[in-house]
Scaffold this motif. Structure first.
Motif, PDB file in Angstrom:
ATOM      1  N   UNK A   1       0.837  -1.115  -0.160  1.00  0.00           N
ATOM      2  CA  UNK A   1       0.213  -0.032  -0.056  1.00  0.00           C
ATOM      3  C   UNK A   1       0.793   1.416   0.258  1.00  0.00           C
ATOM      4  N   UNK A   2       1.762   1.334   0.879  1.00  0.00           N
ATOM      5  CA  UNK A   2       2.790   2.553   0.641  1.00  0.00           C
ATOM      6  C   UNK A   2       3.515   2.635  -0.480  1.00  0.00           C
ATOM      7  N   UNK A   3       4.122   1.760  -1.017  1.00  0.00           N
ATOM      8  CA  UNK A   3       4.551   1.762  -2.717  1.00  0.00           C
ATOM      9  C   UNK A   3       3.478   2.281  -3.509  1.00  0.00           C
TER      10      UNK A   3
ATOM     11  N   UNK B   1       1.529   6.614  -6.896  1.00  0.00           N
ATOM     12  CA  UNK B   1       0.230   7.166  -7.182  1.00  0.00           C
ATOM     13  C   UNK B   1       0.441   8.864  -7.260  1.00  0.00           C
ATOM     14  N   UNK B   2       1.273   9.080  -6.192  1.00  0.00           N
ATOM     15  CA  UNK B   2       1.767  10.490  -5.762  1.00  0.00           C
ATOM     16  C   UNK B   2       2.623  10.944  -6.631  1.00  0.00           C
ATOM     17  N   UNK B   3       3.653  10.246  -7.264  1.00  0.00           N
ATOM     18  CA  UNK B   3       4.702  10.656  -7.875  1.00  0.00           C
ATOM     19  C   UNK B   3       3.930  10.759  -9.426  1.00  0.00           C
TER      20      UNK B   3
ATOM     21  N   UNK C   1       2.011  14.493 -13.785  1.00  0.00           N
ATOM     22  CA  UNK C   1       1.084  14.878 -14.631  1.00  0.00           C
ATOM     23  C   UNK C   1       0.537  16.362 -14.191  1.00  0.00           C
ATOM     24  N   UNK C   2       0.764  16.805 -13.190  1.00  0.00           N
ATOM     25  CA  UNK C   2       0.475  18.341 -12.780  1.00  0.00           C
ATOM     26  C   UNK C   2       1.635  19.238 -13.231  1.00  0.00           C
TER      27      UNK C   2
ATOM     28  N   UNK D   1      -2.710  11.007 -21.346  1.00  0.00           N
ATOM     29  CA  UNK D   1      -3.880  10.184 -21.208  1.00  0.00           C
ATOM     30  C   UNK D   1      -3.523   8.589 -21.404  1.00  0.00           C
ATOM     31  N   UNK D   2      -2.795   8.388 -22.251  1.00  0.00           N
ATOM     32  CA  UNK D   2      -2.147   7.039 -22.656  1.00  0.00           C
ATOM     33  C   UNK D   2      -1.407   6.486 -21.448  1.00  0.00           C
ATOM     34  N   UNK D   3      -0.457   7.441 -20.928  1.00  0.00           N
ATOM     35  CA  UNK D   3       0.565   6.971 -19.803  1.00  0.00           C
ATOM     36  C   UNK D   3      -0.644   6.630 -18.644  1.00  0.00           C
ATOM     37  N   UNK D   4      -1.480   7.536 -18.309  1.00  0.00           N
ATOM     38  CA  UNK D   4      -2.262   7.243 -17.319  1.00  0.00           C
ATOM     39  C   UNK D   4      -3.041   5.961 -17.243  1.00  0.00           C
ATOM     40  N   UNK D   5      -3.793   5.915 -18.232  1.00  0.00           N
ATOM     41  CA  UNK D   5      -4.758   4.717 -18.225  1.00  0.00           C
ATOM     42  C   UNK D   5      -3.709   3.624 -18.146  1.00  0.00           C
ATOM     43  N   UNK D   6      -2.262   3.458 -18.897  1.00  0.00           N
ATOM     44  CA  UNK D   6      -1.499   2.256 -18.738  1.00  0.00           C
ATOM     45  C   UNK D   6      -1.230   2.053 -17.254  1.00  0.00           C
ATOM     46  N   UNK D   7      -0.752   3.187 -16.297  1.00  0.00           N
ATOM     47  CA  UNK D   7      -0.669   3.236 -15.133  1.00  0.00           C
ATOM     48  C   UNK D   7      -1.658   2.320 -14.202  1.00  0.00           C
ATOM     49  N   UNK D   8      -2.858   2.830 -14.664  1.00  0.00           N
ATOM     50  CA  UNK D   8      -3.935   2.096 -13.865  1.00  0.00           C
ATOM     51  C   UNK D   8      -4.110   0.741 -14.094  1.00  0.00           C
TER      52      UNK D   8
END
Length: 66
Positions: free
Chosen positions: A20-22, A27-29, A34-35, A54-61
């Motif tokens: 969970x910590x990782x 997610x924070x990184x 993205x910001x 958008x592509x990289x964020x959906x890949x991360x999810x």
């Protein structure tokens, strides 16, 4: 003699907490990245970067779900 004290979590709990910590750190990184990139795209009209985000964020999810 082999009893565990309540203050000592077992290995499974430690692994779960570590994961969970990782995940939270990743997610924070990603959010921070993205910001920062969104701030740059607002300054310089960079539409291709937005689609890339958008592509990289959906890949991360999908990576997080597995």
């Amino acid at each position: 003699v082999g009893e565990k004290h309540a203050a000592e979590p077992d290995d499974a709990e430690l692994v779960s907490l570590s994961k969970r910590l990782v995940e939270n750190a990743v997610l924070k990184a990603v959010q921070q990245y993205l910001e920062e990139t969104q701030n740059k795209t607002r300054q310089t009209d960079g539409s291709p970067v937005k689609t890339e985000e958008a592509a990289s964020s959906s890949k991360n999810e999908s990576d997080n779900n597995s």
